[in-house]
Motif scaffolding. Structure first.
Motif, PDB file in Angstrom:
ATOM      1  N   THR A 254       0.857  -1.364  -0.329  1.00 45.33           N
ATOM      2  CA  THR A 254      -0.185  -0.099   0.010  1.00 45.33           C
ATOM      3  C   THR A 254       0.900   1.122   0.066  1.00 45.33           C
ATOM      4  O   THR A 254       1.608   1.579   0.971  1.00 45.33           O
ATOM      5  CB  THR A 254      -1.044   0.099   1.144  1.00 45.33           C
TER       6      THR A 254
ATOM      7  N   VAL B 219       1.301   4.808   0.384  1.00 46.91           N
ATOM      8  CA  VAL B 219       0.411   5.958   0.721  1.00 46.91           C
ATOM      9  C   VAL B 219       1.127   7.337   0.215  1.00 46.91           C
ATOM     10  O   VAL B 219       2.071   7.514   0.045  1.00 46.91           O
ATOM     11  CB  VAL B 219       0.271   6.242   2.198  1.00 46.91           C
ATOM     12  N   ASN B 220       0.282   8.144  -0.116  1.00 42.01           N
ATOM     13  CA  ASN B 220       0.806   9.362  -0.552  1.00 42.01           C
ATOM     14  C   ASN B 220       1.248  10.176   0.335  1.00 42.01           C
ATOM     15  O   ASN B 220       0.570  11.015   1.151  1.00 42.01           O
ATOM     16  CB  ASN B 220      -0.505  10.073  -1.605  1.00 42.01           C
TER      17      ASN B 220
ATOM     18  N   LYS C  28      -3.110  13.981   5.241  1.00 38.31           N
ATOM     19  CA  LYS C  28      -4.309  13.370   5.246  1.00 38.31           C
ATOM     20  C   LYS C  28      -5.171  14.194   6.324  1.00 38.31           C
ATOM     21  O   LYS C  28      -4.756  14.395   7.447  1.00 38.31           O
ATOM     22  CB  LYS C  28      -4.353  11.861   5.335  1.00 38.31           C
TER      23      LYS C  28
ATOM     24  N   ASP D 261      -7.632   8.363  -1.032  1.00 42.33           N
ATOM     25  CA  ASP D 261      -6.426   7.239  -1.336  1.00 42.33           C
ATOM     26  C   ASP D 261      -6.252   7.014  -2.706  1.00 42.33           C
ATOM     27  O   ASP D 261      -7.059   6.394  -3.444  1.00 42.33           O
ATOM     28  CB  ASP D 261      -6.473   5.913  -0.711  1.00 42.33           C
TER      29      ASP D 261
ATOM     30  N   TRP E 222      -9.285   7.253   2.375  1.00 40.10           N
ATOM     31  CA  TRP E 222      -7.894   7.152   2.983  1.00 40.10           C
ATOM     32  C   TRP E 222      -8.181   6.355   4.232  1.00 40.10           C
ATOM     33  O   TRP E 222      -8.716   6.590   5.198  1.00 40.10           O
ATOM     34  CB  TRP E 222      -7.237   8.269   3.258  1.00 40.10           C
ATOM     35  N   ASN E 223      -7.183   5.210   4.462  1.00 39.04           N
ATOM     36  CA  ASN E 223      -7.251   4.395   5.611  1.00 39.04           C
ATOM     37  C   ASN E 223      -5.863   4.169   6.068  1.00 39.04           C
ATOM     38  O   ASN E 223      -4.821   3.914   5.482  1.00 39.04           O
ATOM     39  CB  ASN E 223      -8.102   3.033   5.439  1.00 39.04           C
TER      40      ASN E 223
ATOM     41  N   THR F 165      -2.668   2.102   7.495  1.00 40.85           N
ATOM     42  CA  THR F 165      -1.938   0.698   6.823  1.00 40.85           C
ATOM     43  C   THR F 165      -1.735  -0.349   7.785  1.00 40.85           C
ATOM     44  O   THR F 165      -0.907  -1.065   7.933  1.00 40.85           O
ATOM     45  CB  THR F 165      -0.870   1.135   6.111  1.00 40.85           C
TER      46      THR F 165
ATOM     47  N   SER G 184     -10.253  -0.683   2.044  1.00 46.82           N
ATOM     48  CA  SER G 184     -10.536   0.785   2.174  1.00 46.82           C
ATOM     49  C   SER G 184     -12.153   0.822   2.099  1.00 46.82           C
ATOM     50  O   SER G 184     -12.575   0.051   1.332  1.00 46.82           O
ATOM     51  CB  SER G 184      -9.823   1.521   0.991  1.00 46.82           C
TER      52      SER G 184
END
Length: 711
Positions: free
Chosen positions: A337, A339-340, A345, A408, A440-441, A443, A591
């Motif tokens: 995953t 993540v940006n 966030k 996400d 967005w969740n 990880t 997600s």
């Protein structure tokens, strides 16, 4: 009394043995041919030469257990006078009283404390030092010779590059780990570049030597350091040095040294992360990822040679390959995953912590346990989270910032473009306003529970309330869920051609593992847990997920089994709601998939007569994939399984289904801001006000740009 007078003293450890013993009871040395010891001491008895048949015990490598030459190895007549007995010295480690001529402790082999001069007799120390006066014995020529010999040879010791043990110059291999002796040039370079290592006491060294003699070659325990990173690097270096005797002949140690010298900090972090996957150390992976390491990095031949574990590491393997090989599902959620990290966030539950805590208390209060045989927990409130329609009133720049912070993007791209799982139908996404957004969740291993609460209440399962409810429901209704799970797994294995049958003990072991996952915070969950969550929510759960695990190069690594529909089949239909929730699954991560509010669907004909209030938002969730194949229904019994027509009939019984004009079978998810929980509505409004405040700034900048264009 007669037998006590003829005891014989071991020439190596000075232990008094019974006359019938042919070997020393303490050190297993052979009985000497010298004269025996009696109660009356021999007077003026000369020393005798060592017996030619005496052979000290040896290790498997052939080296003697004697670490250095000492006078106790020479058999001679011992005097048991009162002065000699009173002159026994106490070991500093184990307080054992040793004979005065023993230079090492008989029990732990710890070296005798040195005195001020070689001619002085050692004084007692430890707990018995205060009750025994120091008594000087005459100069022993053998002791003087051995002390002088030790001083001459101490400077010629060579240090093992693997375990740092100081070996005698004549030994060709390390006594502790059997590592070969380096040449003189390497020894000088290692001595100049090596850091000063702390001294290791003789008791630990004797313990390592005993473990090596038992057939298990282990590296000595490293001393604790303040820098954990150095300890991890040392662990990899020791793994590279602890090789078998056959491999030692084939490996070029100069090349290994050159490889280690070329290693940078990032390289050591990568190797430590690879070892962490095998050993289950999640901190090593997080350290590598937080340092900016590339998750798609592959192991080279030199790195595999350094790790020195061919059964675990292969050339070309990434961290994802290792996590799949060793079934580290919780690590896959972190590795797969991306993540940006560029955009911070900001989800509604982060903006309003006070309201979030009130919502958590409200969820805990709405959980109840059903009375009867099927004593499963359930939620009393029907809540569905949707993005507010007021987002469309914001300027485009503000909308883009909002979506960057709440969605996400990587999950959205993978589910839409790489494998068309969601929003593949233009009819559903555009004309019927049923576009799904991936929230967005976190990880962590709780991503499934977090996504379920995000899709309903818009918050995380921070206090593990939903996990505890899942664990209690599984245990209290274990028989009901176990029957469904066993029947489904048996059918699933046969449908894929896996013709095997398990014993009942094996089924029970697998079921116990599933129960244990539900009780461990952070542990990754399986399909069975989604099935139980559908019963706790009293509503269906639709999972839109990828079908295969894929690496960053696009290679298929494994098959996923999460996509499909999970129905609360163990409840009565009248006790459940027909409005489902949607989840997305991408490479070990869940997600929440939510829609945006709309102004009603009176003019969006969907092939059915829908008589509801205008305030109700209806989202059409497809029950078929992009190839128009019906989604799998999980955990069906033998009576419920059948062809597609029977399964479609079952879906229509548990969900509000309709067929669009384009012929897509879809389930209707209904939500209403008026019927939604007031705390959730208040939380969303406060979160949206944060972006409404930056609207004038954006409008002002747009106005300035228009003026510039006019000029």
């Amino acid at each position: 009394m007669t037998e006590q007078k003829i005891k014989w003293v071991c020439d190596y450890c000075t232990y008094e043995n019974w006359p019938s013993a042919i070997k020393c009871t303490m050190c297993r040395a052979h009985k000497s041919r010298g004269p025996i010891i009696t109660e009356e001491p021999y007077k003026n008895s000369p020393d005798l030469d060592p017996s030619p048949e005496w052979d000290p015990p040896r290790t498997e490598s052939g080296s003697s257990l004697l670490i250095c030459p000492d006078s106790s190895a020479r058999p001679r007549v011992r005097s048991s006078s009162m002065a000699e007995i009173a002159n026994k010295w106490s070991c500093q480690i184990c307080t054992y009283l040793n004979w005065p001529r023993a230079i090492r402790c008989t029990q732990c082999l710890c070296q005798r404390p040195r005195t001020s001069s070689p001619t002085e007799s050692p004084q007692t120390s430890g707990s018995n030092a205060g009750c025994r006066p120091a008594v000087h014995s005459p100069v022993d020529t053998c002791e003087e010779y051995n002390d002088r010999n030790r001083l001459n040879t101490h400077q010629q010791h060579w240090t093992c590059t693997a375990c740092t043990y100081q070996n005698w110059p004549k030994t060709t291999k390390c006594v502790v780990c059997d590592h070969p002796k380096p040449n003189n040039l390497e020894a000088i370079e290692l001595a100049e570049s090596a850091e000063p290592t702390p001294m290791i006491n003789e008791q630990d060294r004797a313990r390592w030597r005993g473990s090596c003699s038992g057939g298990l070659r282990r590296s000595p325990p490293l001393p604790k350091r303040e820098d954990n990173m150095k300890m991890d690097f040392q662990r990899i270096e020791l793994a590279a040095g602890a090789m078998s005797s056959k491999e030692e002949q084939e490996v070029d140690f100069k090349k290994l040294k050159q490889i280690r010298n070329r290693m940078r900090k990032t390289d050591w972090l990568f190797l430590n992360a690879c070892a962490g996957v095998v050993e289950g150390d999640l901190a090593a992976i997080e350290a590598y990822k937080s340092s900016g390491g590339d998750i798609a990095r592959q192991l080279t031949a030199d790195e595999v040679q350094l790790l020195n574990r061919s059964s675990a590491f292969d050339v070309g393997f990434t961290l994802v390959h290792l996590a799949i090989r060793f079934q580290r599902q919780d690590m896959l959620a972190i590795l797969l995953t991306e993540v940006n990290q560029q955009a911070a966030k900001c989800i509604p539950s982060m903006v309003c912590p006070e309201l979030t805590e009130q919502i958590r208390r409200e969820i805990a209060a709405s959980l109840h346990q059903r009375k009867g045989d099927f004593a499963c927990y359930f939620l009393t409130d029907l809540v569905t989270f949707t993005l507010p329609a007021d987002i469309e009133d914001l300027p485009p720049a503000v909308q883009e910032k909002l979506f960057d912070e709440v969605l996400d993007r990587d999950v959205q791209k993978e589910l839409e473009e790489e494998s068309p799982v969601i929003n593949w139908s233009l009819e559903l996404g555009t004309r019927l306003d049923s576009r799904l957004y991936a929230l967005w969740n976190r990880t962590a291993g709780d991503c499934l529970l977090d996504s379920v609460l995000q899709a309903t209440w818009g918050i995380y399962d921070k206090d593990s309330v939903l996990r505890k409810t899942l664990h209690d429901s599984l245990h209290d209704c274990s028989h009901w869920f176990y029957t469904r799970w066993k029947e489904w797994e048996s059918w699933y294995s046969q449908s894929f051609g896996l013709h095997f049958s398990l014993r009942e003990e094996q089924w029970q072991e697998d079921w116990a593992f599933i129960l244990s996952l539900a009780s461990q915070p952070g542990a990754s969950l399986e399909q069975t847990h989604i099935f139980v969550l559908a019963h706790i929510l009293r509503r269906p759960i639709i999972v839109y997920g990828v079908k295969y695990y894929k690496s960053f190069r696009g290679e298929t690594l494994g098959y996923t089994r999460f996509q499909g529909v999970y129905l609360p089949l163990l409840w009565e239909q009248s006790f459940c709601w027909k409005s489902p929730i949607a989840l997305g699954y991408t490479r070990g991560h869940f997600s929440a998939l939510v829609a945006m509010e709309n102004d009603g669907y009176d003019n969006r004909g969907a092939g059915a007569n829908l008589n509801t209030d205008d305030d109700v938002t209806v989202t059409f969730l497809p029950l078929v994939d992009s190839e128009r194949k019906l989604l799998h229904i999980h955990f069906l019994s033998a009576q419920e399984m059948g062809n597609e027509e029977q399964q479609e009939k079952l879906l229509r019984e548990w969900l509000d289904c309709c067929v669009t004009e384009g012929g897509v079978l879809a389930a209707m998810q209904k939500s209403s801001r008026r019927r939604n929980h007031p705390l959730v509505t208040q939380m969303v409004e406060k979160w949206l006000d944060r972006y409404r405040q930056i609207r004038p700034c954006a409008s002002l900048s747009d106005g300035e740009e228009e003026e510039d264009e006019d000029e």
